[in-house]
Design a protein around this motif. Sequence first.
Motif, PDB file in Angstrom:
ATOM      1  N   VAL A  36     -23.137 -10.796  57.970  1.00 60.56           N
ATOM      2  CA  VAL A  36     -23.349 -11.370  56.640  1.00 60.56           C
ATOM      3  C   VAL A  36     -22.671 -12.742  56.569  1.00 60.56           C
ATOM      4  O   VAL A  36     -23.273 -13.717  56.109  1.00 60.56           O
ATOM      5  CB  VAL A  36     -22.823 -10.437  55.527  1.00 60.56           C
ATOM      6  CG1 VAL A  36     -22.952 -11.089  54.160  1.00 60.56           C
ATOM      7  CG2 VAL A  36     -23.558  -9.105  55.564  1.00 60.56           C
ATOM      8  N   ALA A  39     -24.519 -15.482  58.294  1.00 60.69           N
ATOM      9  CA  ALA A  39     -25.746 -15.929  57.626  1.00 60.69           C
ATOM     10  C   ALA A  39     -25.502 -16.994  56.563  1.00 60.69           C
ATOM     11  O   ALA A  39     -26.447 -17.580  56.050  1.00 60.69           O
ATOM     12  CB  ALA A  39     -26.460 -14.725  57.001  1.00 60.69           C
ATOM     13  N   GLU A  44     -29.227 -24.112  53.752  1.00 59.50           N
ATOM     14  CA  GLU A  44     -29.834 -23.263  52.716  1.00 59.50           C
ATOM     15  C   GLU A  44     -29.170 -23.522  51.366  1.00 59.50           C
ATOM     16  O   GLU A  44     -29.832 -23.647  50.339  1.00 59.50           O
ATOM     17  CB  GLU A  44     -29.681 -21.792  53.102  1.00 59.50           C
ATOM     18  CG  GLU A  44     -30.208 -20.832  52.053  1.00 59.50           C
ATOM     19  CD  GLU A  44     -29.876 -19.379  52.376  1.00 59.50           C
ATOM     20  OE1 GLU A  44     -29.573 -18.632  51.426  1.00 59.50           O
ATOM     21  OE2 GLU A  44     -29.893 -19.006  53.561  1.00 59.50           O
ATOM     22  N   THR A  48     -30.631 -25.041  47.734  1.00 60.76           N
ATOM     23  CA  THR A  48     -30.382 -24.352  46.465  1.00 60.76           C
ATOM     24  C   THR A  48     -29.732 -25.296  45.462  1.00 60.76           C
ATOM     25  O   THR A  48     -30.151 -25.365  44.300  1.00 60.76           O
ATOM     26  CB  THR A  48     -29.487 -23.110  46.698  1.00 60.76           C
ATOM     27  OG1 THR A  48     -30.172 -22.217  47.585  1.00 60.76           O
ATOM     28  CG2 THR A  48     -29.165 -22.409  45.393  1.00 60.76           C
ATOM     29  N   PHE A 149     -24.718  -4.903  45.576  1.00 54.46           N
ATOM     30  CA  PHE A 149     -25.295  -6.189  45.958  1.00 54.46           C
ATOM     31  C   PHE A 149     -25.785  -6.049  47.390  1.00 54.46           C
ATOM     32  O   PHE A 149     -25.006  -6.110  48.340  1.00 54.46           O
ATOM     33  CB  PHE A 149     -24.248  -7.293  45.808  1.00 54.46           C
ATOM     34  CG  PHE A 149     -24.777  -8.687  46.036  1.00 54.46           C
ATOM     35  CD1 PHE A 149     -25.991  -9.096  45.515  1.00 54.46           C
ATOM     36  CD2 PHE A 149     -24.033  -9.593  46.766  1.00 54.46           C
ATOM     37  CE1 PHE A 149     -26.463 -10.379  45.717  1.00 54.46           C
ATOM     38  CE2 PHE A 149     -24.493 -10.885  46.980  1.00 54.46           C
ATOM     39  CZ  PHE A 149     -25.710 -11.280  46.453  1.00 54.46           C
ATOM     40  N   ASP A 150     -27.079  -5.799  47.524  1.00 59.73           N
ATOM     41  CA  ASP A 150     -27.664  -5.439  48.814  1.00 59.73           C
ATOM     42  C   ASP A 150     -27.526  -6.542  49.863  1.00 59.73           C
ATOM     43  O   ASP A 150     -27.231  -6.254  51.024  1.00 59.73           O
ATOM     44  CB  ASP A 150     -29.137  -5.069  48.624  1.00 59.73           C
ATOM     45  CG  ASP A 150     -29.691  -4.310  49.809  1.00 59.73           C
ATOM     46  OD1 ASP A 150     -29.027  -3.348  50.252  1.00 59.73           O
ATOM     47  OD2 ASP A 150     -30.774  -4.680  50.296  1.00 59.73           O
ATOM     48  N   ARG A 151     -27.724  -7.794  49.469  1.00 64.11           N
ATOM     49  CA  ARG A 151     -27.680  -8.891  50.440  1.00 64.11           C
ATOM     50  C   ARG A 151     -26.345  -8.928  51.188  1.00 64.11           C
ATOM     51  O   ARG A 151     -26.298  -9.212  52.377  1.00 64.11           O
ATOM     52  CB  ARG A 151     -27.935 -10.219  49.741  1.00 64.11           C
ATOM     53  CG  ARG A 151     -27.895 -11.412  50.674  1.00 64.11           C
ATOM     54  CD  ARG A 151     -28.210 -12.702  49.948  1.00 64.11           C
ATOM     55  NE  ARG A 151     -28.151 -13.826  50.865  1.00 64.11           N
ATOM     56  CZ  ARG A 151     -28.149 -15.082  50.488  1.00 64.11           C
ATOM     57  NH1 ARG A 151     -28.217 -15.384  49.211  1.00 64.11           N
ATOM     58  NH2 ARG A 151     -28.081 -16.044  51.378  1.00 64.11           N
ATOM     59  N   TRP A 152     -25.259  -8.649  50.497  1.00 62.61           N
ATOM     60  CA  TRP A 152     -23.932  -8.701  51.121  1.00 62.61           C
ATOM     61  C   TRP A 152     -23.370  -7.308  51.398  1.00 62.61           C
ATOM     62  O   TRP A 152     -22.250  -7.182  51.879  1.00 62.61           O
ATOM     63  CB  TRP A 152     -22.968  -9.489  50.250  1.00 62.61           C
ATOM     64  CG  TRP A 152     -23.248 -10.957  50.215  1.00 62.61           C
ATOM     65  CD1 TRP A 152     -24.293 -11.634  50.794  1.00 62.61           C
ATOM     66  CD2 TRP A 152     -22.464 -11.954  49.569  1.00 62.61           C
ATOM     67  NE1 TRP A 152     -24.204 -12.975  50.531  1.00 62.61           N
ATOM     68  CE2 TRP A 152     -23.080 -13.199  49.783  1.00 62.61           C
ATOM     69  CE3 TRP A 152     -21.295 -11.910  48.823  1.00 62.61           C
ATOM     70  CZ2 TRP A 152     -22.570 -14.395  49.289  1.00 62.61           C
ATOM     71  CZ3 TRP A 152     -20.788 -13.094  48.326  1.00 62.61           C
ATOM     72  CH2 TRP A 152     -21.418 -14.317  48.560  1.00 62.61           C
ATOM     73  N   ARG A 153     -24.138  -6.265  51.065  1.00 63.66           N
ATOM     74  CA  ARG A 153     -23.734  -4.880  51.308  1.00 63.66           C
ATOM     75  C   ARG A 153     -22.333  -4.591  50.744  1.00 63.66           C
ATOM     76  O   ARG A 153     -21.425  -4.164  51.448  1.00 63.66           O
ATOM     77  CB  ARG A 153     -23.810  -4.548  52.802  1.00 63.66           C
ATOM     78  CG  ARG A 153     -25.218  -4.671  53.356  1.00 63.66           C
ATOM     79  CD  ARG A 153     -25.364  -4.165  54.767  1.00 63.66           C
ATOM     80  NE  ARG A 153     -24.533  -4.810  55.762  1.00 63.66           N
ATOM     81  CZ  ARG A 153     -24.888  -5.899  56.460  1.00 63.66           C
ATOM     82  NH1 ARG A 153     -26.056  -6.472  56.258  1.00 63.66           N
ATOM     83  NH2 ARG A 153     -24.076  -6.403  57.362  1.00 63.66           N
TER      84      ARG A 153
END
Length: 161
Positions: A36, A39, A44, A48, A149-153
């Motif tokens: 994570v 990434a 990116e 944003t 928070f799924d993206r960062w688990r």
Amino acid sequence: MRALIRPAGPADAPLLAAVHVAAWSETYGELLDDDVLDAFDVDERRVTWETILGPRRDPLSTVVVAEVDSSIVGFATSGPPRHHRPAREWELASLYTLSSVHGRGVGAALLAAAVGTRPTEVWLAAENARATAFYRKHGFVEDGTTNWFDRWRMTEKRMVR
């Protein structure tokens, strides 16, 4: 050390991206899995920030930066809540500073500029003890609401004031 707090502008996007990724890495380095952390991408984030600060900028949102010696060392964003069941009518969406300015009043100045004294909610990593203490110091309390928070688990929690 006194930080200059000012509104962010489109020209700040590249520096904000670098500070954002650095602050994420410093803040979450012990809380997130390596994949994570790996990434986190400055390019990116730059895209944003260019969108956030560009011509279609949300007129209801606030974006402020903190500068020390003409270098951006932190930022805060706020606006209407992004979640479908808000507890307050205003949300502190982000507040990050570089670790080099922790404990020097920069975060407090950013918080004041981004939300003032209005009733506000903020979401933060449930295991982030430093952030929890910071928000408690500034009148926030945990309301018992959590989210995965799924993206960062990781689990995040909401604090309100």
